[in-house]
Scaffold this active site. Structure first.
Site: not given
Ligand code: PMP
Length: 389
Positions: A179, A201, A328
């Site tokens: 982030q 992304h 997420c």
């Molecule tokens: N770490 C953090 C702090 C995130 O915000 C995210 C995504 N939400 C991830 C890891 C995981 O990333 P990815 O979507 O590429 O698996």
């Protein structure tokens, strides 16, 4: 449409779409092939790794492309933990209680494998401190893990200082920089960590592509191959490389870095606008997370008395897209584990908070629309089941 959930994911930048499309159409060869159309893709891949390394100010031999940050977090943490134990260095890890599930669920898994893990809770001010990490460290400790910026509340953790201390203690240090990348200025060369990760992304690149930077400057850290096969990624992660997305990710980071200062200033302005707009119409809120050390592009607010899941449905009906905590987590609207860690004694806060997160494309008009809908909700003008839309 008003999209204010950029911490969950970001729209792909049009220039990045173009780069990916060109690569898909023109450079379809396999980078491992020996003929020309394969070699040109191999060349593009080599250049992309080099450019990413330059953008991050790290060595290109330390860059591994992955399917995203979840994979990179899993890979680095599990490899380092296992190797440290194998070498008889101990079995204890220190991390925080506010990590992303792609770290927390890895450390929980490691606990089932006989590792001990200490989860540092934020202090009264909402801070995570180096002192807390040092106090939790024992002669059995092998490594530390921390995120640079929390994805739900935007708190900034002192990863530079943690890195210095971990180095002194001869511990490996893994940082989840997802982030922060492309949004918050960080000196990745000076960051004394053994590994850090990124996910395209989150900075206007495509989903399903990311990277791990892994540096072996401590005796105590070791990376093991993640996938065995054709030997790609220096025999560490086999599988034909997703070159179009790798090129797209590098372009996205290049664009984000170019505008990092102006975007950050814009986010500060948008944040101030959001909060003064709320004040001016008399909607009361409290800011969640670290009150002092936080990024302007992730705002998590407690709207006392309003159930977040209900507000989200009403927002959705009005075309306003935000989230409550971490979107997420597979779209679940369970109470936020992060808010639980910050406010263990304020259970109502866990389910009455919204996250509003900005991207380069966010405007004040988006915030106006959000405030307008929020006003209708909090002042009872929208009846959830009999919406006028
Ligand atoms: N770490 C953090 C702090 C995130 O915000 C995210 C995504 N939400 C991830 C890891 C995981 O990333 P990815 O979507 O590429 O698996």
């Amino acid at each position: 449409m008003v999209y204010l959930d950029n911490a969950a994911t970001t729209p792909v930048h049009p220039t990045v779409v173009q780069v990916i499309q060109d690569a898909l159409i023109n450079d379809f060869g396999n980078p491992s092939s020996t003929y020309r159309i394969g070699k040109s893709v191999k060349h593009a891949l080599i250049q992309a790794r080099k450019q990413l390394a330059e953008l991050l100010n790290v060595s290109e031999t330390d860059v591994y492309f992955t399917s995203g940050a979840t994979e990179a977090n899993n890979w680095a943490i599990i490899a380092q933990a296992n190797k440290s134990r194998e070498f008889g260095e101990g079995h204890h890890i220190v991390t925080t209680a506010i990590e992303h599930p792609s770290v927390t669920n890895v450390t929980k898994y490691l606990e089932t494998q006989g590792f001990d893990v200490t989860y540092i809770q934020p202090n009264e001010e909402g801070e995570i401190t180096v002192q807390q990490f040092l106090e939790a460290t024992t002669d059995k400790t092998i490594g530390w893990i921390a995120m640079a910026v929390n994805n739900e509340v935007g708190s900034i953790l002192p990863v530079q200082e943690l890195g210095e201390a971990a180095y002194e203690q001869k511990l490996w240090f893994h940082v989840d920089t997802v982030q922060a990348l492309g949004h918050l200025e960080l000196d990745y060369q000076a960051l004394k960590c053994t590994s850090f990760v990124g996910s395209a992304h989150k900075f206007n690149g495509p989903k399903g592509i990311g990277f791990l930077v892994y540096r072996t400057y401590q005796e105590h850290n070791h990376l093991e191959p993640l996938l065995h096969g054709g030997g790609q990624e220096g025999k560490m992660r086999s599988g034909t490389e997703n070159v179009p997305y790798i090129l797209g990710m590098v372009k996205a980071l290049e664009l984000a870095k170019k505008d990092i200062t102006s975007n950050f200033e814009k986010f500060e302005e948008l944040q101030a606008y959001l909060l003064t707009s709320l004040d001016s119409i008399g909607i009361s809120y409290e800011i969640n997370g670290d009150q002092k050390n936080r990024v302007p592009y992730i705002n998590n607010l407690w709207f006392n008395g309003n159930i977040a899941s209900q507000m989200l449905i009403k927002m959705d009906l009005d075309g306003v897209y935000i989230s409550a905590g971490s979107a997420c987590s597979a779209g679940s609207l369970t109470e936020s584990e992060i808010l639980k860690a910050y406010y263990p004694n304020q259970s109502e806060r866990w389910s009455q908070s919204l996250r509003i997160s900005f991207g380069y494309q966010t405007t004040k008009a988006d915030i106006d629309q959000f405030i307008h809908t929020l006003e209708k909700i909090t002042k009872g003008k929208i009846d959830l089941w009999h919406s006028n839309k």
